[in-house]
Design a protein around this motif. Sequence first.
Motif, PDB file in Angstrom:
ATOM      1  N   HIS A 127     -46.173 -92.827 -72.316  1.00  0.00           N
ATOM      2  CA  HIS A 127     -46.330 -91.882 -73.419  1.00  0.00           C
ATOM      3  C   HIS A 127     -44.958 -91.385 -73.834  1.00  0.00           C
ATOM      4  O   HIS A 127     -44.175 -90.948 -73.002  1.00  0.00           O
ATOM      5  N   GLY A 128     -44.687 -91.493 -75.132  1.00  0.00           N
ATOM      6  CA  GLY A 128     -43.450 -90.966 -75.694  1.00  0.00           C
ATOM      7  C   GLY A 128     -43.768 -89.690 -76.441  1.00  0.00           C
ATOM      8  O   GLY A 128     -44.890 -89.170 -76.370  1.00  0.00           O
ATOM      9  N   GLU A 129     -42.807 -89.198 -77.157  1.00  0.00           N
ATOM     10  CA  GLU A 129     -43.010 -87.987 -77.951  1.00  0.00           C
ATOM     11  C   GLU A 129     -43.817 -88.347 -79.201  1.00  0.00           C
ATOM     12  O   GLU A 129     -43.285 -88.837 -80.190  1.00  0.00           O
ATOM     13  N   GLY A 130     -45.136 -88.159 -79.128  1.00  0.00           N
ATOM     14  CA  GLY A 130     -46.002 -88.409 -80.271  1.00  0.00           C
ATOM     15  C   GLY A 130     -46.568 -89.814 -80.367  1.00  0.00           C
ATOM     16  O   GLY A 130     -47.226 -90.146 -81.348  1.00  0.00           O
ATOM     17  N   PHE A 131     -46.311 -90.681 -79.375  1.00  0.00           N
ATOM     18  CA  PHE A 131     -46.835 -92.045 -79.415  1.00  0.00           C
ATOM     19  C   PHE A 131     -47.086 -92.543 -77.995  1.00  0.00           C
ATOM     20  O   PHE A 131     -46.586 -91.976 -77.025  1.00  0.00           O
ATOM     21  N   THR A 132     -47.877 -93.617 -77.904  1.00  0.00           N
ATOM     22  CA  THR A 132     -48.187 -94.249 -76.625  1.00  0.00           C
ATOM     23  C   THR A 132     -47.884 -95.734 -76.738  1.00  0.00           C
ATOM     24  O   THR A 132     -48.117 -96.347 -77.774  1.00  0.00           O
ATOM     25  N   VAL A 133     -47.370 -96.306 -75.656  1.00  0.00           N
ATOM     26  CA  VAL A 133     -47.074 -97.735 -75.594  1.00  0.00           C
ATOM     27  C   VAL A 133     -47.789 -98.313 -74.385  1.00  0.00           C
ATOM     28  O   VAL A 133     -47.706 -97.764 -73.287  1.00  0.00           O
ATOM     29  N   ILE A 134     -48.506 -99.412 -74.602  1.00  0.00           N
ATOM     30  CA  ILE A 134     -49.097-100.150 -73.488  1.00  0.00           C
ATOM     31  C   ILE A 134     -48.366-101.473 -73.374  1.00  0.00           C
ATOM     32  O   ILE A 134     -48.016-102.087 -74.387  1.00  0.00           O
ATOM     33  N   GLU A 135     -48.095-101.870 -72.138  1.00  0.00           N
ATOM     34  CA  GLU A 135     -47.396-103.124 -71.903  1.00  0.00           C
ATOM     35  C   GLU A 135     -48.217-103.997 -70.972  1.00  0.00           C
ATOM     36  O   GLU A 135     -48.714-103.540 -69.952  1.00  0.00           O
ATOM     37  N   GLY A 136     -48.365-105.241 -71.353  1.00  0.00           N
ATOM     38  CA  GLY A 136     -48.998-106.241 -70.511  1.00  0.00           C
ATOM     39  C   GLY A 136     -48.143-107.491 -70.523  1.00  0.00           C
ATOM     40  O   GLY A 136     -46.993-107.454 -70.959  1.00  0.00           O
ATOM     41  N   ARG A 137     -48.716-108.579 -70.065  1.00  0.00           N
ATOM     42  CA  ARG A 137     -48.000-109.854 -70.023  1.00  0.00           C
ATOM     43  C   ARG A 137     -48.821-110.918 -70.740  1.00  0.00           C
ATOM     44  O   ARG A 137     -50.044-110.919 -70.667  1.00  0.00           O
ATOM     45  N   VAL A 146     -47.577-102.883 -77.163  1.00  0.00           N
ATOM     46  CA  VAL A 146     -48.297-102.411 -78.345  1.00  0.00           C
ATOM     47  C   VAL A 146     -48.210-100.893 -78.343  1.00  0.00           C
ATOM     48  O   VAL A 146     -48.481-100.251 -77.324  1.00  0.00           O
ATOM     49  N   ALA A 147     -47.835-100.323 -79.475  1.00  0.00           N
ATOM     50  CA  ALA A 147     -47.686 -98.871 -79.603  1.00  0.00           C
ATOM     51  C   ALA A 147     -48.684 -98.324 -80.607  1.00  0.00           C
ATOM     52  O   ALA A 147     -49.160 -99.037 -81.491  1.00  0.00           O
ATOM     53  N   TYR A 148     -48.986 -97.044 -80.459  1.00  0.00           N
ATOM     54  CA  TYR A 148     -49.749 -96.320 -81.464  1.00  0.00           C
ATOM     55  C   TYR A 148     -49.417 -94.843 -81.324  1.00  0.00           C
ATOM     56  O   TYR A 148     -49.362 -94.349 -80.208  1.00  0.00           O
ATOM     57  N   PRO A 149     -49.220 -94.155 -82.429  1.00  0.00           N
ATOM     58  CA  PRO A 149     -49.073 -94.675 -83.786  1.00  0.00           C
ATOM     59  C   PRO A 149     -47.721 -95.341 -83.959  1.00  0.00           C
ATOM     60  O   PRO A 149     -46.857 -95.256 -83.088  1.00  0.00           O
ATOM     61  N   GLY A 150     -47.566 -95.980 -85.114  1.00  0.00           N
ATOM     62  CA  GLY A 150     -46.324 -96.675 -85.418  1.00  0.00           C
ATOM     63  C   GLY A 150     -45.228 -95.718 -85.830  1.00  0.00           C
ATOM     64  O   GLY A 150     -45.461 -94.517 -86.031  1.00  0.00           O
ATOM     65  N   PRO A 151     -44.022 -96.215 -85.977  1.00  0.00           N
ATOM     66  CA  PRO A 151     -42.893 -95.364 -86.343  1.00  0.00           C
ATOM     67  C   PRO A 151     -43.033 -94.733 -87.727  1.00  0.00           C
ATOM     68  O   PRO A 151     -42.396 -93.731 -88.013  1.00  0.00           O
ATOM     69  N   GLU A 152     -43.897 -95.305 -88.590  1.00  0.00           N
ATOM     70  CA  GLU A 152     -44.118 -94.695 -89.903  1.00  0.00           C
ATOM     71  C   GLU A 152     -44.869 -93.369 -89.771  1.00  0.00           C
ATOM     72  O   GLU A 152     -44.716 -92.483 -90.600  1.00  0.00           O
ATOM     73  N   GLU A 153     -45.715 -93.259 -88.748  1.00  0.00           N
ATOM     74  CA  GLU A 153     -46.514 -92.049 -88.554  1.00  0.00           C
ATOM     75  C   GLU A 153     -45.890 -91.074 -87.558  1.00  0.00           C
ATOM     76  O   GLU A 153     -46.177 -89.879 -87.607  1.00  0.00           O
ATOM     77  N   ALA A 154     -45.124 -91.580 -86.612  1.00  0.00           N
ATOM     78  CA  ALA A 154     -44.495 -90.729 -85.593  1.00  0.00           C
ATOM     79  C   ALA A 154     -43.071 -91.230 -85.377  1.00  0.00           C
ATOM     80  O   ALA A 154     -42.872 -92.268 -84.745  1.00  0.00           O
ATOM     81  N   ALA A 155     -42.117 -90.514 -85.916  1.00  0.00           N
ATOM     82  CA  ALA A 155     -40.715 -90.905 -85.797  1.00  0.00           C
ATOM     83  C   ALA A 155     -40.335 -91.017 -84.321  1.00  0.00           C
ATOM     84  O   ALA A 155     -40.768 -90.223 -83.490  1.00  0.00           O
ATOM     85  N   ARG A 156     -39.563 -92.009 -83.988  1.00  0.00           N
ATOM     86  CA  ARG A 156     -39.095 -92.193 -82.621  1.00  0.00           C
ATOM     87  C   ARG A 156     -37.859 -91.328 -82.418  1.00  0.00           C
ATOM     88  O   ARG A 156     -36.825 -91.562 -83.034  1.00  0.00           O
ATOM     89  N   LEU A 157     -38.004 -90.339 -81.554  1.00  0.00           N
ATOM     90  CA  LEU A 157     -36.916 -89.407 -81.296  1.00  0.00           C
ATOM     91  C   LEU A 157     -36.293 -89.638 -79.927  1.00  0.00           C
ATOM     92  O   LEU A 157     -35.469 -88.849 -79.478  1.00  0.00           O
ATOM     93  N   GLU A 158     -36.729 -90.719 -79.274  1.00  0.00           N
ATOM     94  CA  GLU A 158     -36.200 -91.057 -77.959  1.00  0.00           C
ATOM     95  C   GLU A 158     -36.244 -92.574 -77.805  1.00  0.00           C
ATOM     96  O   GLU A 158     -36.960 -93.258 -78.524  1.00  0.00           O
ATOM     97  N   ILE A 159     -35.469 -93.065 -76.857  1.00  0.00           N
ATOM     98  CA  ILE A 159     -35.514 -94.488 -76.528  1.00  0.00           C
ATOM     99  C   ILE A 159     -36.429 -94.627 -75.334  1.00  0.00           C
ATOM    100  O   ILE A 159     -36.221 -93.976 -74.298  1.00  0.00           O
ATOM    101  N   ILE A 160     -37.481 -95.468 -75.470  1.00  0.00           N
ATOM    102  CA  ILE A 160     -38.442 -95.579 -74.381  1.00  0.00           C
ATOM    103  C   ILE A 160     -37.780 -96.132 -73.138  1.00  0.00           C
ATOM    104  O   ILE A 160     -36.839 -96.936 -73.209  1.00  0.00           O
TER     105      ILE A 160
END
Length: 165
Positions: A127-137, A146-160
């Motif tokens: 979980h990032g600031e305002g978004f979630t990322v799931i990682e698989g193989r 895969v992230a949600y929401p995208g950067p258009e809806e939640a600006a990325r203010l940190e590097i995951i």
Amino acid sequence: MAYPNEAAPSGQHPAPLPADSEPTGSGPEAHGPRLASVVVFVHDLDASADFYQELLKMEVTVRTATAALLVGRSGFQVYIRAVGPHAAHPVGHVGAQYVIWTADSPADFQRCERVLRARSDQVDTRHGEGFTVIEGRDPSGLPVLVAYPGPEEAARLEIISRIYV
């Protein structure tokens, strides 16, 4: 601070542009090139084409004995090229390392999570600031994010953290 000409979604702030880059018009050329295709080298063409087709909801439009072209609704393309079962993928070397996809909605994000959990033995959620990322193989063991929401809806203010691992 400069921002793109487009308005951000309600309640959101667009990511700032670098200080030396100002929008120079109102047409598509004002925003520069956009990503159109990704090339993924894989071990098994059939397994990988099936995986990416299901996860990304893309259609195979061209297929040869060693490659396939998948195309999404928006026209985005994924080229898959089989390079054999013993080809290496060195992490940490120069070049693109990961592609982070954006789910269309919370329901689509949950669908992607189900696909990754069903097809991957390594799944992690961050979980990032305002978004979630799931990682698989994928079937070749390559990381798929895969992230949600995208950067258009939640600006990325940190590097995951995945970028540093």
